[in-house]
Design an enzyme around this catalytic site. Structure first.
Site, mmCIF file in Angstrom:
data_model
loop_
_atom_site.group_PDB
_atom_site.id
_atom_site.type_symbol
_atom_site.label_atom_id
_atom_site.label_comp_id
_atom_site.label_asym_id
_atom_site.label_seq_id
_atom_site.Cartn_x
_atom_site.Cartn_y
_atom_site.Cartn_z
ATOM 1 C CB SER A 95 -0.899 0.046 1.239
ATOM 2 O OG SER A 95 -1.671 -1.117 1.324
HETATM 3 N N1 SAH Z 1 -0.294 -5.170 3.991
HETATM 4 C C1 SAH Z 1 0.492 -5.482 2.831
HETATM 5 C C2 SAH Z 1 -0.186 -5.130 1.525
HETATM 6 C C3 SAH Z 1 -1.293 -6.039 1.258
HETATM 7 S S1 SAH Z 1 -1.807 -6.263 -0.374
HETATM 8 C C4 SAH Z 1 1.848 -4.825 2.882
HETATM 9 O O1 SAH Z 1 2.153 -4.106 3.844
HETATM 10 O O2 SAH Z 1 2.634 -5.068 1.969
HETATM 11 C C5 SAH Z 1 -3.127 -7.362 0.000
HETATM 12 C C6 SAH Z 1 -2.714 -8.769 0.324
HETATM 13 O O3 SAH Z 1 -3.876 -9.467 0.716
HETATM 14 C C7 SAH Z 1 -2.161 -9.528 -0.867
HETATM 15 O O4 SAH Z 1 -0.879 -10.010 -0.579
HETATM 16 C C8 SAH Z 1 -3.153 -10.673 -1.074
HETATM 17 O O5 SAH Z 1 -2.561 -11.879 -1.497
HETATM 18 C C9 SAH Z 1 -3.744 -10.806 0.322
HETATM 19 N N2 SAH Z 1 -5.062 -11.465 0.379
HETATM 20 C C10 SAH Z 1 -6.094 -11.385 -0.495
HETATM 21 N N3 SAH Z 1 -7.121 -12.146 -0.075
HETATM 22 C C11 SAH Z 1 -6.725 -12.713 1.106
HETATM 23 C C12 SAH Z 1 -7.364 -13.620 2.025
HETATM 24 N N4 SAH Z 1 -8.579 -14.088 1.844
HETATM 25 N N5 SAH Z 1 -6.656 -13.971 3.127
HETATM 26 C C13 SAH Z 1 -5.393 -13.521 3.343
HETATM 27 N N6 SAH Z 1 -4.754 -12.680 2.508
HETATM 28 C C14 SAH Z 1 -5.416 -12.290 1.403
#
Ligand code: SAH
Length: 240
Positions: A95
């Site tokens: 993000s």
């Molecule tokens: N917080 C992260 C950015 C997240 S991007 C950082 O600091 O880099 C969103 C993430 O959510 C992605 O890696 C994606 O694979 C994950 N995601 C999507 N659906 C999900 C689910 N049902 N359970 C766990 N993770 C999930």
């Protein structure tokens, strides 16, 4: 003789130039600390301009090395300290700094609190939470990203953060209840399991919706949920 001296001078000049260009490269190398420290300071300055006021959140953002959480092959794709999301592979992004700071500020994490993150991604947000003294549990659905995050968190000194490869819709009941939950991918509806795993008085922040998303802030009071709609945002979907 004169010719030899001119030749020697030329060789010295060339090697001088070569050395200078090497040390220049070192200063701007992807791993060069000085350059990144400056970029990080500029990022934090920008966050202040955007009205992030929580000094603890700002300190955490200036302490954690964001560039270490972006896989090396993506470092050249987008400037790691610019105020935009950066690709981290598998169609996912870290993000933008403003959103990380904003969500962190809103959650108002205190030392020793138990925090669950859904969507570990690069591990950066988890590191920020750990830097604030939280006991962090984070769930990532893509195994390769979970592995990358575990490695980055360990090399950056946040090995106490627990990363689970799994489905965030289920939460992490073994470690519940949580003081706070942060969701960094967008579900269509508030996942009930996460509400159930929130402590009385606990708070949760999550982006909600498909195309038109909003950040939503929840608080659990006397078993009921108080919900406040916040910023319009754009997150990757929370997949099933
Ligand atoms: N917080 C992260 C950015 C997240 S991007 C950082 O600091 O880099 C969103 C993430 O959510 C992605 O890696 C994606 O694979 C994950 N995601 C999507 N659906 C999900 C689910 N049902 N359970 C766990 N993770 C999930």
């Amino acid at each position: 003789m004169k010719r030899v001296l001119v030749y020697l001078g030329f060789v010295l000049l060339l090697s001088g130039l070569l050395l200078a260009s090497c040390s220049e490269n070192q200063m701007t190398d992807k791993k060069g600390n000085y350059d990144w420290a400056e970029k990080r300071a500029a990022m934090v300055q920008q966050l202040r301009v955007y009205a992030i006021e929580d000094e603890r959140a700002l300190k955490a953002m200036s302490t954690v090395w964001r560039h270490k959480f972006i896989p090396e092959e993506y470092l050249g794709v987008a400037p790691p300290y610019g105020d935009h999301p950066c690709p981290i592979g598998y169609d996912q992004t870290i993000s933008q700094p403003y959103i990380v700071a904003y969500m962190t500020e809103k959650l108002n994490i205190q030392t020793g609190e138990k925090v669950l993150e859904i969507g570990t991604g690069s591990g950066y947000q988890a590191a920020i939470l750990a830097e604030l003294g939280a006991e962090v549990y984070s769930i990532e659905i893509i195994p390769e990203l979970a592995n990358h995050a575990r490695k980055a968190l360990t090399t950056e000194g946040y090995e106490q953060v627990k990363v689970l490869t799994g489905d965030g819709y289920k939460g992490w009941p073994e470690h519940s209840p949580f003081d706070a939950i942060i969701v960094t991918c967008a579900p269509e509806d508030i996942p009930q399991a996460l509400v159930n795993q929130l402590k009385e008085g606990g708070r949760m922040i999550l982006p909600l919706g498909v195309y038109m998303q909003r950040l939503v802030i929840l608080r659990k009071k006397s078993g009921r949920i108080e919900k406040v709609d916040d910023l319009p945002v754009r997150f990757v979907p929370m997949v099933r």
